[in-house]
Design a protein around this motif. Structure first.
Motif, PDB file in Angstrom:
ATOM      1  N   THR A  10       0.828  -1.202   0.000  1.00  0.00           N
ATOM      2  CA  THR A  10       0.000   0.000   0.000  1.00  0.00           C
ATOM      3  C   THR A  10       0.869   1.262   0.000  1.00  0.00           C
ATOM      4  N   TYR A  11       1.916   1.277   0.867  1.00  0.00           N
ATOM      5  CA  TYR A  11       2.813   2.436   0.931  1.00  0.00           C
ATOM      6  C   TYR A  11       3.521   2.660  -0.401  1.00  0.00           C
ATOM      7  N   PHE A  12       3.894   1.572  -1.053  1.00  0.00           N
ATOM      8  CA  PHE A  12       4.588   1.699  -2.326  1.00  0.00           C
ATOM      9  C   PHE A  12       3.680   2.311  -3.383  1.00  0.00           C
ATOM     10  N   ARG A  13       2.420   1.901  -3.374  1.00  0.00           N
ATOM     11  CA  ARG A  13       1.472   2.476  -4.326  1.00  0.00           C
ATOM     12  C   ARG A  13       1.292   3.981  -4.056  1.00  0.00           C
ATOM     13  N   LEU A  14       1.165   4.337  -2.760  1.00  0.00           N
ATOM     14  CA  LEU A  14       1.008   5.747  -2.403  1.00  0.00           C
ATOM     15  C   LEU A  14       2.230   6.552  -2.812  1.00  0.00           C
ATOM     16  N   PHE A  15       3.413   5.933  -2.660  1.00  0.00           N
ATOM     17  CA  PHE A  15       4.648   6.613  -3.044  1.00  0.00           C
ATOM     18  C   PHE A  15       4.667   6.884  -4.548  1.00  0.00           C
ATOM     19  N   LEU A  16       4.277   5.879  -5.330  1.00  0.00           N
ATOM     20  CA  LEU A  16       4.236   6.061  -6.779  1.00  0.00           C
ATOM     21  C   LEU A  16       3.226   7.134  -7.171  1.00  0.00           C
ATOM     22  N   LEU A  17       2.051   7.092  -6.541  1.00  0.00           N
ATOM     23  CA  LEU A  17       1.016   8.075  -6.863  1.00  0.00           C
ATOM     24  C   LEU A  17       1.468   9.491  -6.518  1.00  0.00           C
ATOM     25  N   SER A  18       2.053   9.651  -5.319  1.00  0.00           N
ATOM     26  CA  SER A  18       2.514  10.981  -4.915  1.00  0.00           C
ATOM     27  C   SER A  18       3.643  11.469  -5.826  1.00  0.00           C
ATOM     28  N   SER A  19       4.507  10.567  -6.258  1.00  0.00           N
ATOM     29  CA  SER A  19       5.593  10.952  -7.161  1.00  0.00           C
ATOM     30  C   SER A  19       5.047  11.459  -8.489  1.00  0.00           C
ATOM     31  N   VAL A  20       4.033  10.760  -9.001  1.00  0.00           N
ATOM     32  CA  VAL A  20       3.420  11.183 -10.265  1.00  0.00           C
ATOM     33  C   VAL A  20       2.761  12.553 -10.112  1.00  0.00           C
ATOM     34  N   LEU A  21       2.039  12.750  -8.990  1.00  0.00           N
ATOM     35  CA  LEU A  21       1.373  14.040  -8.764  1.00  0.00           C
ATOM     36  C   LEU A  21       2.380  15.180  -8.637  1.00  0.00           C
ATOM     37  N   LEU A  22       3.477  14.932  -7.910  1.00  0.00           N
ATOM     38  CA  LEU A  22       4.509  15.961  -7.754  1.00  0.00           C
ATOM     39  C   LEU A  22       5.148  16.302  -9.100  1.00  0.00           C
ATOM     40  N   MET A  23       5.397  15.284  -9.882  1.00  0.00           N
ATOM     41  CA  MET A  23       5.982  15.519 -11.206  1.00  0.00           C
ATOM     42  C   MET A  23       5.033  16.344 -12.073  1.00  0.00           C
ATOM     43  N   PHE A  24       3.731  16.023 -11.985  1.00  0.00           N
ATOM     44  CA  PHE A  24       2.747  16.761 -12.763  1.00  0.00           C
ATOM     45  C   PHE A  24       2.697  18.226 -12.344  1.00  0.00           C
ATOM     46  N   MET A  25       2.713  18.465 -11.004  1.00  0.00           N
ATOM     47  CA  MET A  25       2.678  19.844 -10.507  1.00  0.00           C
ATOM     48  C   MET A  25       3.926  20.609 -10.915  1.00  0.00           C
ATOM     49  N   PHE A  26       5.065  19.932 -10.854  1.00  0.00           N
ATOM     50  CA  PHE A  26       6.329  20.573 -11.210  1.00  0.00           C
ATOM     51  C   PHE A  26       6.334  20.971 -12.686  1.00  0.00           C
ATOM     52  N   CYS A  27       5.880  20.063 -13.539  1.00  0.00           N
ATOM     53  CA  CYS A  27       5.829  20.361 -14.971  1.00  0.00           C
ATOM     54  C   CYS A  27       4.844  21.485 -15.271  1.00  0.00           C
ATOM     55  N   SER A  28       3.733  21.513 -14.518  1.00  0.00           N
ATOM     56  CA  SER A  28       2.744  22.578 -14.728  1.00  0.00           C
ATOM     57  C   SER A  28       3.324  23.937 -14.400  1.00  0.00           C
ATOM     58  N   ARG A  29       4.096  24.029 -13.312  1.00  0.00           N
ATOM     59  CA  ARG A  29       4.701  25.313 -12.916  1.00  0.00           C
ATOM     60  C   ARG A  29       5.714  25.757 -13.954  1.00  0.00           C
ATOM     61  N   ILE A  30       6.504  24.831 -14.457  1.00  0.00           N
ATOM     62  CA  ILE A  30       7.491  25.187 -15.480  1.00  0.00           C
ATOM     63  C   ILE A  30       6.789  25.709 -16.729  1.00  0.00           C
ATOM     64  N   SER A  31       5.684  25.012 -17.089  1.00  0.00           N
ATOM     65  CA  SER A  31       4.944  25.413 -18.283  1.00  0.00           C
ATOM     66  C   SER A  31       4.379  26.826 -18.143  1.00  0.00           C
ATOM     67  N   LYS A  32       3.813  27.156 -16.960  1.00  0.00           N
ATOM     68  CA  LYS A  32       3.251  28.486 -16.743  1.00  0.00           C
ATOM     69  C   LYS A  32       4.332  29.550 -16.762  1.00  0.00           C
ATOM     70  N   SER A  33       5.449  29.327 -16.053  1.00  0.00           N
ATOM     71  CA  SER A  33       6.528  30.311 -15.997  1.00  0.00           C
ATOM     72  C   SER A  33       7.130  30.519 -17.374  1.00  0.00           C
ATOM     73  N   GLY A  34       7.170  29.484 -18.196  1.00  0.00           N
ATOM     74  CA  GLY A  34       7.718  29.603 -19.553  1.00  0.00           C
ATOM     75  C   GLY A  34       6.864  30.506 -20.411  1.00  0.00           C
ATOM     76  N   ARG A  35       5.546  30.427 -20.282  1.00  0.00           N
ATOM     77  CA  ARG A  35       4.655  31.274 -21.080  1.00  0.00           C
ATOM     78  C   ARG A  35       4.803  32.749 -20.702  1.00  0.00           C
ATOM     79  N   GLN A  36       5.019  33.035 -19.391  1.00  0.00           N
ATOM     80  CA  GLN A  36       5.183  34.425 -18.947  1.00  0.00           C
ATOM     81  C   GLN A  36       6.455  35.038 -19.515  1.00  0.00           C
ATOM     82  N   ILE A  37       7.526  34.281 -19.543  1.00  0.00           N
ATOM     83  CA  ILE A  37       8.800  34.804 -20.053  1.00  0.00           C
ATOM     84  C   ILE A  37       8.688  35.132 -21.533  1.00  0.00           C
ATOM     85  N   VAL A  38       8.045  34.247 -22.263  1.00  0.00           N
ATOM     86  CA  VAL A  38       7.906  34.464 -23.706  1.00  0.00           C
ATOM     87  C   VAL A  38       7.080  35.709 -24.003  1.00  0.00           C
TER      88      VAL A  38
END
Length: 556
Positions: free
Chosen positions: A523-551
């Motif tokens: 169960t912990y391993f599944r939660l770890f994988l899920l949280s890792s995916v969510l963090l990666m998604f949030m991180f990519c979203s922030r990069i995408s937003k900041s990139g549009r502002q610079i352009v």
């Protein structure tokens, strides 16, 4: 007996039970003993309950023999005690059981039995089928004259201990060909052991990746004794202590040089113990789980005709130590051929054709076979076995599409779909369609020596033909493949699921201990994988937003 001054008109149940009790007292060193009898409460209630009311409406009567010298035990006295103990369970007793004091009354009665036995007394339990209603059943062609229950024929069949001892002796006599290991596993206080025998004609070449690897499992259901006898016969032929009948002229020398065979002679040892203790219809393991419903492919699905007693799939896939052991054996061995051997095929299932054996391929959980060339090759091989060795007596096809019902969570479906075993089969080697459904030993096992020997001879030859055909089929399907060349996909559940696994050699020395994660770790391993995916998604979203502002800030 009927003229005894002690008791008038004793029943046959009272007399027979007391006579057996008297013999047991005479043969035992202890003089103190307790006899309990199962009593049907339906007719003892006031008013009487209907006979067809469901539930275990029974209770135990108890009669004691206190400090009586063996020579002084009189049969009529014992009959009197048995009768008095049964008469005590009357309408008043049933009324008290149904009232507020029911639980305390049951505890008190059971405590009295337990206290008496804890002082060193022997306990003998009895039950009677005399008024069970079997003789009142009429399906339109008359009531039965006699309802027989066939006991285990120990002149033909080994006990579990004797069979495993004989196999161990066989291994010791042929160490150049045979080796034996014992695997054990446990889960929540339930422990199981499985013996595995490996055959390799030349031990120096056992690790040769070009050899055909075959894994055979017998005795997955405790009541199917004939399957374990077949395992012993095959091992005896492999060690050349027995030989195939002259009716099966097979040239085995070249074939056996190219094989490594692992045989599990008795997968369900704990279930076999229950059968030998008298529960001749038991198919489940030692804690009531059907091992052939405890695998992960389509696990837990229930059909309309689902029988919760017979087909209990367990609390989760691989919840049972026996299936955990088999999965690990498969994962380490990586077989090319798997055969799960059963008995008890019913002719009534087979479209009213008098067949009592079958050669099944996947799938069990659906009424189709796999698509493609491998499936066609499997079916062709089964048809050859049926034609040349079994005289077209067997049903051939998918388990789910042939027997009239679907089975979910089976070993063969797992072996084919998950373990990627190229040729996965289930063989039904015997069944007596004339036997009563309650006469389980006769239904699942031959009871006369002629049929017993015929089944072992026919199916031994069938397996050795399979060994020969298997190598040919593998070359045609995968001309350049080795055992390691087949894709092995293992899910996270399969990798993490399991409990303490202990592996021993036949000398008892511990070879390997694998402590795999329990449910919490998974169960912990599944939660770890899920949280890792969510963090990666949030991180990519922030990069995408900041990139549009610079352009947008750059002037063109």
């Amino acid at each position: 007996m009927s003229t005894s001054a002690h008791i008038k008109y004793p029943t046959k149940v009272e007399v027979v039970s007391s006579f057996i009790w008297k013999c047991l007292i005479a043969s035992n060193k202890k003089s103190n003993s307790l006899l309990t009898h199962i009593v049907n409460l339906r007719k003892r209630a006031a008013p009487a309950l209907p006979e067809n009311i469901l539930g275990n409406l029974i209770w135990l009567s108890s009669a004691k023999n206190n400090n009586t010298a063996k020579s002084d035990v009189v049969l009529s006295d014992l009959v009197n005690q048995v009768r008095r103990s049964i008469l005590r369970i009357d309408d008043c007793f049933v009324k008290r059981l149904r009232g507020d004091e029911g639980c305390s009354l049951m505890r008190k009665s059971l405590k009295e039995i337990g206290d008496f036995c804890s002082k060193g007394a022997n306990h003998y339990g009895f039950s009677s089928w005399c008024k069970f209603g079997f003789y009142d059943i009429d399906f339109g062609f008359g009531k039965p004259i006699w309802i027989p229950i066939t006991p285990i024929n120990h002149d033909l069949y080994h006990t579990r201990g004797a069979l495993l001892e004989e196999i161990e002796s066989l291994v010791h006599r042929h160490p150049s060909k045979l080796s034996m290991e014992t695997f054990s596993a446990q889960n929540k206080g339930y422990h199981a052991e499985t013996t595995v025998v490996t055959y390799c004609r030349n031990k120096k070449d056992c690790d040769d990746r070009s050899k055909l690897k075959i894994l055979l499992s017998f005795g997955q259901h405790g009541r199917e004794l004939i399957t374990t006898e077949l395992a012993l016969r095959i091992l005896s032929i492999l060690s050349e202590e027995e030989f195939l009948s002259s009716a099966y002229p097979l040239n085995l020398n070249n074939t056996l040089d190219r094989l490594v065979i692992k045989i599990v002679p008795m997968e369900n040892v704990n279930g076999r113990k229950l059968v030998e203790a008298g529960d001749l219809c038991e198919r489940r393991n030692g804690r009531g789980v059907d091992l052939n419903r405890n695998w992960s492919v389509d696990w837990g699905k229930k059909e309309k005709d689902y029988d919760p007693y017979e087909e209990n799939p367990g609390s989760a896939p691989f919840s049972e130590p026996e299936t955990q052991i088999m999965r690990k054996i498969c994962a380490s061995f990586e077989p090319h051929v798997w055969v799960n051997v059963h008995s008890g095929m019913e002719a009534s299932i087979l479209l009213l054709v008098c067949l009592a054996a079958a050669l099944f391929m996947p799938y069990d959980h659906k009424n189709t076979t796999p698509e493609g060339l491998p499936s066609q090759r499997m079916r062709l091989m089964l048809e050859k076995l049926n034609r040349f060795q079994l005289n077209d007596r067997c049903l051939v096809g998918s388990g789910g599409g042939s027997v009239g019902y679907l089975a979910h969570g089976t070993a063969t479906d797992y072996m084919y779909d998950i373990a990627r075993v190229p040729m996965s089969f289930t063989f039904e080697i015997y069944g007596d369609s004339t036997a009563s459904s309650r006469d389980c030993f006769k239904m699942f096992n031959p009871t006369d020596i002629t049929t017993f020997n015929r089944v072992l001879n026919d199916w031994s030859a069938t397996f050795f033909t399979l060994f020969s055909l298997g190598g040919v089929q593998m070359k045609e399907l995968h001309p350049n493949a080795t055992a390691s060349g087949f894709e092995k996909w293992v899910s996270i559940d399969d990798y993490l699921n399991g409990y303490l696994m202990e592996r021993k050699s036949r000398y008892g020395k511990k070879m390997e201990v694998l402590e795999l994660g329990m449910q919490e770790i998974r169960t912990y391993f599944r939660l770890f994988l899920l949280s890792s995916v969510l963090l990666m998604f949030m991180f990519c979203s922030r990069i995408s937003k900041s990139g549009r502002q610079i352009v947008s800030a750059i002037s063109l």
